[in-house]
Design a protein around this motif. Structure first.
Motif, PDB file in Angstrom:
ATOM      1  N   TYR A  32       0.891  -1.158   0.000  1.00 39.86           N
ATOM      2  CA  TYR A  32       0.000   0.000   0.000  1.00 39.86           C
ATOM      3  C   TYR A  32       0.927   1.206   0.000  1.00 39.86           C
ATOM      4  CZ  TYR A  32      -3.498   3.277   1.802  1.00 39.86           C
ATOM      5  OH  TYR A  32      -4.338   4.338   1.973  1.00 39.86           O
ATOM      6  N   VAL A  33       0.763   2.079  -0.957  1.00 41.81           N
ATOM      7  CA  VAL A  33       1.685   3.193  -1.131  1.00 41.81           C
ATOM      8  C   VAL A  33       0.931   4.513  -1.036  1.00 41.81           C
ATOM      9  CG1 VAL A  33       3.286   4.302  -2.746  1.00 41.81           C
ATOM     10  CG2 VAL A  33       3.187   1.804  -2.602  1.00 41.81           C
ATOM     11  N   GLU A  34       1.494   5.445  -0.285  1.00 43.00           N
ATOM     12  CA  GLU A  34       0.967   6.806  -0.196  1.00 43.00           C
ATOM     13  C   GLU A  34       2.056   7.751  -0.686  1.00 43.00           C
ATOM     14  OE1 GLU A  34      -1.065   7.805   3.556  1.00 43.00           O
ATOM     15  OE2 GLU A  34      -0.748   5.714   4.106  1.00 43.00           O
ATOM     16  N   VAL A  35       1.697   8.616  -1.612  1.00 46.12           N
ATOM     17  CA  VAL A  35       2.636   9.594  -2.146  1.00 46.12           C
ATOM     18  C   VAL A  35       2.074  10.983  -1.874  1.00 46.12           C
ATOM     19  CG1 VAL A  35       3.782  10.476  -4.213  1.00 46.12           C
ATOM     20  CG2 VAL A  35       3.418   8.007  -3.944  1.00 46.12           C
ATOM     21  N   CYS A  36       2.880  11.818  -1.221  1.00 41.07           N
ATOM     22  CA  CYS A  36       2.475  13.189  -0.919  1.00 41.07           C
ATOM     23  C   CYS A  36       3.331  14.157  -1.724  1.00 41.07           C
ATOM     24  CB  CYS A  36       2.651  13.485   0.562  1.00 41.07           C
ATOM     25  SG  CYS A  36       1.654  12.428   1.629  1.00 41.07           S
ATOM     26  N   VAL A  37       2.697  15.194  -2.229  1.00 46.75           N
ATOM     27  CA  VAL A  37       3.408  16.270  -2.910  1.00 46.75           C
ATOM     28  C   VAL A  37       3.068  17.567  -2.212  1.00 46.75           C
ATOM     29  CG1 VAL A  37       3.462  15.070  -5.128  1.00 46.75           C
ATOM     30  CG2 VAL A  37       1.605  16.654  -4.642  1.00 46.75           C
ATOM     31  N   LYS A  38       4.002  18.508  -2.280  1.00 48.17           N
ATOM     32  CA  LYS A  38       3.779  19.782  -1.602  1.00 48.17           C
ATOM     33  C   LYS A  38       4.156  20.946  -2.512  1.00 48.17           C
ATOM     34  CE  LYS A  38       8.336  20.087   0.485  1.00 48.17           C
ATOM     35  NZ  LYS A  38       9.115  20.228   1.710  1.00 48.17           N
ATOM     36  N   GLY A  52      -5.570  14.184 -10.727  1.00 52.95           N
ATOM     37  CA  GLY A  52      -5.421  13.248 -11.837  1.00 52.95           C
ATOM     38  C   GLY A  52      -3.995  13.191 -12.347  1.00 52.95           C
ATOM     39  N   ASP A  53      -3.306  14.327 -12.407  1.00 50.64           N
ATOM     40  CA  ASP A  53      -1.918  14.355 -12.857  1.00 50.64           C
ATOM     41  C   ASP A  53      -1.008  13.628 -11.871  1.00 50.64           C
ATOM     42  OD1 ASP A  53      -2.595  15.849 -15.113  1.00 50.64           O
ATOM     43  OD2 ASP A  53      -2.254  17.755 -14.081  1.00 50.64           O
ATOM     44  N   ILE A  54      -1.248  13.829 -10.591  1.00 53.60           N
ATOM     45  CA  ILE A  54      -0.446  13.158  -9.571  1.00 53.60           C
ATOM     46  C   ILE A  54      -0.704  11.647  -9.632  1.00 53.60           C
ATOM     47  CG2 ILE A  54       0.104  13.011  -7.112  1.00 53.60           C
ATOM     48  CD1 ILE A  54       0.688  15.782  -8.457  1.00 53.60           C
ATOM     49  N   GLN A  96       8.866  12.146  -8.887  1.00 57.36           N
ATOM     50  CA  GLN A  96       9.384  13.505  -9.046  1.00 57.36           C
ATOM     51  C   GLN A  96       9.886  13.725 -10.467  1.00 57.36           C
ATOM     52  OE1 GLN A  96       9.330  16.077  -6.479  1.00 57.36           O
ATOM     53  NE2 GLN A  96       9.390  17.103  -8.461  1.00 57.36           N
ATOM     54  N   ASP A  97      10.579  12.751 -11.033  1.00 56.67           N
ATOM     55  CA  ASP A  97      11.040  12.862 -12.425  1.00 56.67           C
ATOM     56  C   ASP A  97       9.865  13.087 -13.377  1.00 56.67           C
ATOM     57  OD1 ASP A  97      13.681  12.454 -11.680  1.00 56.67           O
ATOM     58  OD2 ASP A  97      13.712  10.345 -12.304  1.00 56.67           O
ATOM     59  N   LEU A  98       8.805  12.318 -13.191  1.00 64.74           N
ATOM     60  CA  LEU A  98       7.629  12.454 -14.058  1.00 64.74           C
ATOM     61  C   LEU A  98       6.941  13.796 -13.859  1.00 64.74           C
ATOM     62  CD1 LEU A  98       6.232   8.834 -13.730  1.00 64.74           C
ATOM     63  CD2 LEU A  98       7.294   9.851 -15.757  1.00 64.74           C
ATOM     64  N   LEU A  99       6.867  14.264 -12.623  1.00 63.91           N
ATOM     65  CA  LEU A  99       6.253  15.572 -12.365  1.00 63.91           C
ATOM     66  C   LEU A  99       7.104  16.692 -12.947  1.00 63.91           C
ATOM     67  CD1 LEU A  99       4.989  15.111  -8.702  1.00 63.91           C
ATOM     68  CD2 LEU A  99       3.646  15.035 -10.811  1.00 63.91           C
ATOM     69  N   LYS A 106       3.398  22.713 -18.037  1.00 63.68           N
ATOM     70  CA  LYS A 106       2.515  23.408 -17.089  1.00 63.68           C
ATOM     71  C   LYS A 106       1.571  22.442 -16.365  1.00 63.68           C
ATOM     72  CE  LYS A 106       4.053  27.501 -18.177  1.00 63.68           C
ATOM     73  NZ  LYS A 106       5.272  27.891 -17.569  1.00 63.68           N
ATOM     74  N   ILE A 107       2.012  21.182 -16.223  1.00 64.29           N
ATOM     75  CA  ILE A 107       1.256  20.197 -15.455  1.00 64.29           C
ATOM     76  C   ILE A 107       2.002  19.993 -14.150  1.00 64.29           C
ATOM     77  CG2 ILE A 107       0.490  17.792 -15.353  1.00 64.29           C
ATOM     78  CD1 ILE A 107       0.492  17.843 -18.438  1.00 64.29           C
ATOM     79  N   ALA A 108       1.354  20.211 -13.040  1.00 63.92           N
ATOM     80  CA  ALA A 108       1.939  19.992 -11.723  1.00 63.92           C
ATOM     81  C   ALA A 108       3.239  20.764 -11.527  1.00 63.92           C
ATOM     82  CB  ALA A 108       2.142  18.504 -11.465  1.00 63.92           C
ATOM     83  N   GLU A 109       3.300  21.984 -12.025  1.00 63.85           N
ATOM     84  CA  GLU A 109       4.504  22.774 -11.812  1.00 63.85           C
ATOM     85  C   GLU A 109       4.539  23.270 -10.368  1.00 63.85           C
ATOM     86  OE1 GLU A 109       4.682  26.427 -14.074  1.00 63.85           O
ATOM     87  OE2 GLU A 109       2.517  26.540 -14.145  1.00 63.85           O
TER      88      GLU A 109
END
Length: 132
Positions: A32-38, A52-54, A96-99, A106-109
């Motif tokens: 089970y994986v949780e990924v957080c972005v800030k 959706g992008d994340i 992070q590489d994909l983001l 201009k996706i998830a910048e």
């Protein structure tokens, strides 16, 4: 500062040496994986990033690179044991590489991975906090 979290699952097997008798046997987990972005800036729509992008970035890594695999045989773990800690690091770096690639479009910048939790069971997980 804002933080978003997405969750996903994958099934994978590994074999760990020198960490404990049971884990030295080939065994699998339903991870089970949780990924957080800030980030600190909301976009013109008033969101940090589109969920959706994340989710797409996380699924790209988890579904296509880790799911239903014998993790010890994967190139990214060559010469290293695929522990929960290393799985969390791998997911954080790949997402992070994909983001970053998406940010050029201009996706998830202005969004960075803040932590990844790799749960190998209901009561045990490794958490990785990437350095800034």
């Amino acid at each position: 500062m804002f933080e978003l979290k997405v969750k996903t699952r994958f099934a994978g097997a590994h074999q760990l040496t020198m960490v404990g008798q049971k884990c030295e046997n080939l065994h699998g987990h339903n991870w089970y994986v949780e990924v957080c972005v800030k980030g600190d800036k909301l976009n013109s729509a008033g969101v940090l990033a589109d969920f959706g992008d994340i989710k797409r970035a996380v699924r790209q890594v988890v579904d296509k690179e880790l799911d239903h695999k014998f993790l010890n045989e994967l190139e990214m773990f060559e010469g290293k044991q695929p522990t929960s800690e290393r799985i969390a690091v791998y997911i954080a770096r790949r997402v992070q590489d994909l983001l970053n690639r998406g940010a050029k479009e201009k996706i998830a910048e202005n969004v960075t991975v803040s932590r990844v939790m790799a749960w190998e069971s209901d009561d045990a997980c490794a958490i990785y906090y990437p350095e800034e």
